[in-house]
Design a protein around this motif. Structure first.
Motif, short mmCIF file in Angstrom:
data_model
loop_
_atom_site.label_atom_id
_atom_site.label_comp_id
_atom_site.label_asym_id
_atom_site.label_seq_id
_atom_site.Cartn_x
_atom_site.Cartn_y
_atom_site.Cartn_z
N ARG A 132 -25.11 -2.96 19.47
CA ARG A 132 -25.25 -2.80 17.79
C ARG A 132 -25.49 -1.19 18.03
N GLN A 133 -24.70 -0.67 17.17
CA GLN A 133 -25.04 0.88 17.09
C GLN A 133 -24.83 1.24 15.22
N THR A 134 -25.86 2.22 15.06
CA THR A 134 -25.69 2.47 13.46
C THR A 134 -25.40 3.87 13.37
N CYS A 135 -24.83 4.57 12.44
CA CYS A 135 -24.62 5.87 12.52
C CYS A 135 -24.44 6.35 10.72
N MET A 136 -24.77 7.50 10.45
CA MET A 136 -24.70 8.04 9.22
C MET A 136 -23.66 9.29 9.04
N GLN A 137 -23.76 9.85 7.85
CA GLN A 137 -22.88 10.95 7.74
C GLN A 137 -23.31 12.11 8.90
N ARG A 138 -22.21 12.85 9.44
CA ARG A 138 -22.25 13.69 10.45
C ARG A 138 -22.67 13.18 11.69
N GLU A 139 -22.72 11.82 11.96
CA GLU A 139 -23.14 11.21 13.45
C GLU A 139 -21.81 10.54 13.63
N ALA A 140 -21.77 9.86 14.80
CA ALA A 140 -20.50 9.26 15.47
C ALA A 140 -20.89 8.16 16.33
N ILE A 141 -19.98 7.09 16.46
CA ILE A 141 -20.13 6.09 17.28
C ILE A 141 -18.91 6.09 18.24
N VAL A 142 -18.89 5.82 19.66
CA VAL A 142 -17.87 5.88 20.43
C VAL A 142 -17.76 4.41 20.91
N LEU A 143 -16.85 3.96 21.06
CA LEU A 143 -16.70 2.51 21.44
C LEU A 143 -15.20 2.24 22.01
N ASP A 144 -15.15 1.02 22.73
CA ASP A 144 -13.98 0.80 23.69
C ASP A 144 -12.85 0.26 22.64
N ALA A 145 -11.86 0.83 22.59
CA ALA A 145 -10.86 0.50 21.83
C ALA A 145 -10.11 -0.59 21.94
N GLY A 146 -10.24 -1.27 23.19
CA GLY A 146 -9.44 -2.55 23.53
C GLY A 146 -10.36 -3.76 23.35
N ARG A 147 -11.46 -3.73 23.34
CA ARG A 147 -12.49 -4.67 22.89
C ARG A 147 -12.60 -5.34 21.68
N ALA A 148 -13.14 -6.31 21.35
CA ALA A 148 -13.36 -6.73 20.22
C ALA A 148 -14.52 -6.33 19.38
N ALA A 149 -14.55 -5.90 18.18
CA ALA A 149 -15.82 -5.23 17.47
C ALA A 149 -15.73 -5.61 16.07
N THR A 150 -16.89 -5.52 15.67
CA THR A 150 -17.34 -5.71 14.13
C THR A 150 -17.29 -4.63 13.71
N PHE A 151 -17.15 -4.03 12.57
CA PHE A 151 -17.74 -2.84 11.83
C PHE A 151 -18.10 -3.32 10.54
N LEU A 152 -19.36 -3.09 10.06
CA LEU A 152 -19.92 -3.33 8.76
C LEU A 152 -20.24 -1.97 8.18
N MET A 153 -19.83 -1.78 6.91
CA MET A 153 -19.99 -0.56 5.97
C MET A 153 -20.64 -0.81 4.94
N ASN A 154 -21.57 0.15 5.04
CA ASN A 154 -22.61 0.12 3.48
C ASN A 154 -22.48 1.51 2.80
N ASP A 155 -21.63 1.26 1.65
CA ASP A 155 -21.35 2.40 0.78
C ASP A 155 -20.49 3.78 1.38
N VAL A 156 -19.65 3.08 2.10
CA VAL A 156 -18.84 4.13 2.90
C VAL A 156 -17.44 4.22 2.07
N SER A 157 -17.28 5.58 1.43
CA SER A 157 -15.87 5.73 0.79
C SER A 157 -14.80 6.17 1.73
N ARG A 158 -15.13 6.84 2.78
CA ARG A 158 -14.23 7.09 3.51
C ARG A 158 -14.68 7.21 5.08
N ILE A 159 -13.97 6.91 6.16
CA ILE A 159 -14.36 6.99 7.39
C ILE A 159 -13.43 7.71 8.18
N ASP A 160 -13.76 8.49 9.20
CA ASP A 160 -12.89 9.45 9.84
C ASP A 160 -12.72 8.75 11.30
#
Length: 341
Positions: A115-143
Motif C-alpha cells: 500500500r502506497q499513498t501520495c499527495m500533490q507533486r508526489e507520485a507512485i510507480v506500479l506494475d501496469a500488468g498486475r491487479a491494483a486498487t486506486f483510492l482517491m480522496n478529493d482528487v479532481s485530476r490525476i496525471d
C-alpha cells in the motif's frame, strides 16, 4: 471509434506512419451538462481536437474526461476520477510501468499486498500488468504515464523532490502543451524513449540509500528546481505569487527569495520571463494561428493586455502581432512552390 481510452502505452510507429502530435480532449458521452460545463472550463487550452470517450465507466479511473496526445504516447490527464478504481491482471509487457500523480487530494494504491499513498507533486510507480486498487480522496485530476521501462517493477513512492520526477513533470507538461513541436514519427518515438529514461532515473534515485540529512534537520529541503516546476505548472494563474507557493510548500517567502537571489534574480523577474517565453512559443506555433493575441496573453497568466504588449516588445524587440506575422511569413514561404522549378 477506436478505443483510445484503454489504459495502454503506445508509440507513434504503432499508430500512424506520420504523426504530428496534437492534444486530444475526450469527454464521456454519459454525463449531463451539469458535469460537462465545469470540465470544459478546466481544459488548459482550447486549441485541441475533440472526440468521444464513450462511457466513463470503462475509462481509466472512470474519469469523466481525459486529455492526451494523439497519437497516444501513454501520457494522460484524467479529470474527475471515481473515488475507487480497480484494474485486473493483464497480459501487458512485464516491463510496463504506470506512474500516477494527483494534481490535488490524496491517492492510495494497493497492489500485491503493498500500500502506497501520495499527495500533490508526489507520485507512485506500479506494475501496469498486475491487479491494483486506486483510492482517491478529493482528487479532481490525476496525471499518469504508462510506459515501458527496464527498471524493476516494484510499487514505490516517489518524493516531490526526486530529480527524475521533476524533470519528467517538466518534459511531460511541455509535450502536452505543444511546446515541443513533434511533426514526425522519429521525434515522437524519441520522446517516448526519453520519458522512459527519465522514469528509470527517477526509480534509481528513489531506490538509492537515504541521503544524509544536513546538520539542521529542520531546514527546508525544497530546491529551486522544484519551485520552478511548480511555477511552470501554475503560471497560467494571474494571481500566482511567492506567498502562495511558500504556503503550499510550508516554508517562508524569504526562503524562496534567497533561492532566486542565488541566481541573481527575483521571483517576479523569473515569472515574467517564463510567461513571456511561453507566449512567444505559442505565437510562433502554427497550430495556434487562430488564437487571438489577447487570449494567449491570458493563457500564460497576464491580467493586463497593455502590460503584456509593453513587456513583450521590450523583451523581444517586436510586438506580439509582429512576431506572429514573421513566423506566418516563414511558414508560407516554406510551403510555397520553388519558383526556380
Amino acid at each position: 471509434m477506436a478505443k483510445r481510452h484503454q489504459l495502454r502505452s503506445a508509440s507513434c510507429t504503432e499508430t500512424a506512419p506520420d504523426c504530428p502530435l496534437v492534444p486530444l480532449w475526450l469527454v464521456a458521452d454519459d454525463i449531463d451538462d451539469r458535469l460537462r460545463q465545469p470540465l470544459e472550463a478546466r481544459l488548459p487550452w482550447k486549441s485541441v481536437q475533440r472526440d468521444s470517450l464513450g462511457s466513463f465507466r470503462s475509462a481509466p479511473f472512470q474519469s469523466k474526461a481525459i486529455l492526451q496526445m494523439q497519437p497516444h504516447l501513454g501520457l494522460m490527464s484524467c479529470f474527475d476520477p471515481a473515488p475507487r478504481w480497480d484494474i485486473r491482471d493483464s497480459a501487458a509487457d512485464d516491463r510496463a510501468q504506470l506512474i500516477v500523480r494527483p494534481s490535488d487530494g490524496i491517492v492510495t494504491v494497493e497492489q500485491g499486498g503493498q500500500r502506497q499513498t501520495c499527495m500533490q507533486r508526489e507520485a507512485i510507480v506500479l506494475d501496469a500488468g498486475r491487479a491494483a486498487t486506486f483510492l482517491m480522496n478529493d482528487v479532481s485530476r490525476i496525471d499518469c504515464l504508462l510506459i515501458t521501462c527496464d527498471a524493476p517493477t516494484v510499487m514505490r513512492h516517489i518524493a516531490h523532490d526526486n530529480g527524475g520526477l521533476i524533470a519528467l513533470g517538466h518534459y511531460a507538461a511541455a509535450v502536452m502543451r505543444g511546446l515541443l513541436p513533434m511533426n514526425s514519427t522519429a521525434l515522437a518515438d524519441l520522446a517516448v524513449d526519453y520519458m522512459s529514461g527519465l522514469v528509470a532515473t527517477m526509480i534509481a534515485e528513489a531506490e538509492a540509500p537515504a541521503r544524509v540529512i544536513a546538520r539542521r534537520p529542520d531546514r527546508p529541503t525544497i530546491s529551486l528546481l522544484s519551485l520552478k516546476a511548480d511555477i511552470e505548472a501554475s503560471m497560467s494563474q494571474p494571481s500566482l505569487s511567492l506567498e502562495q507557493l511558500a504556503t503550499t510548500h510550508g516554508v517562508t517567502t524569504r526562503y524562496f527569495q534567497k533561492l532566486f537571489e542565488a541566481e541573481g534574480r527575483t521571483f517576479s523577474d523569473y515569472l515574467l520571463e517564463r510567461r513571456l517565453e511561453r507566449a512567444f512559443q505559442m505565437l510562433r506555433d502554427g497550430n495556434r494561428t487562430e488564437r487571438a493575441v489577447s487570449a494567449i496573453a491570458f493563457d500564460v497568466g497576464f491580467g493586463d493586455l497593455s502590460y503584456f504588449n509593453r513587456t513583450f516588445k521590450k523583451r523581444f524587440g517586436a510586438t506580439p502581432r509582429e512576431i506572429r506575422a514573421r513566423f506566418d511569413t516563414v511558414r508560407l514561404t516554406a510551403l510555397a512552390p520553388d519558383a526556380s522549378a
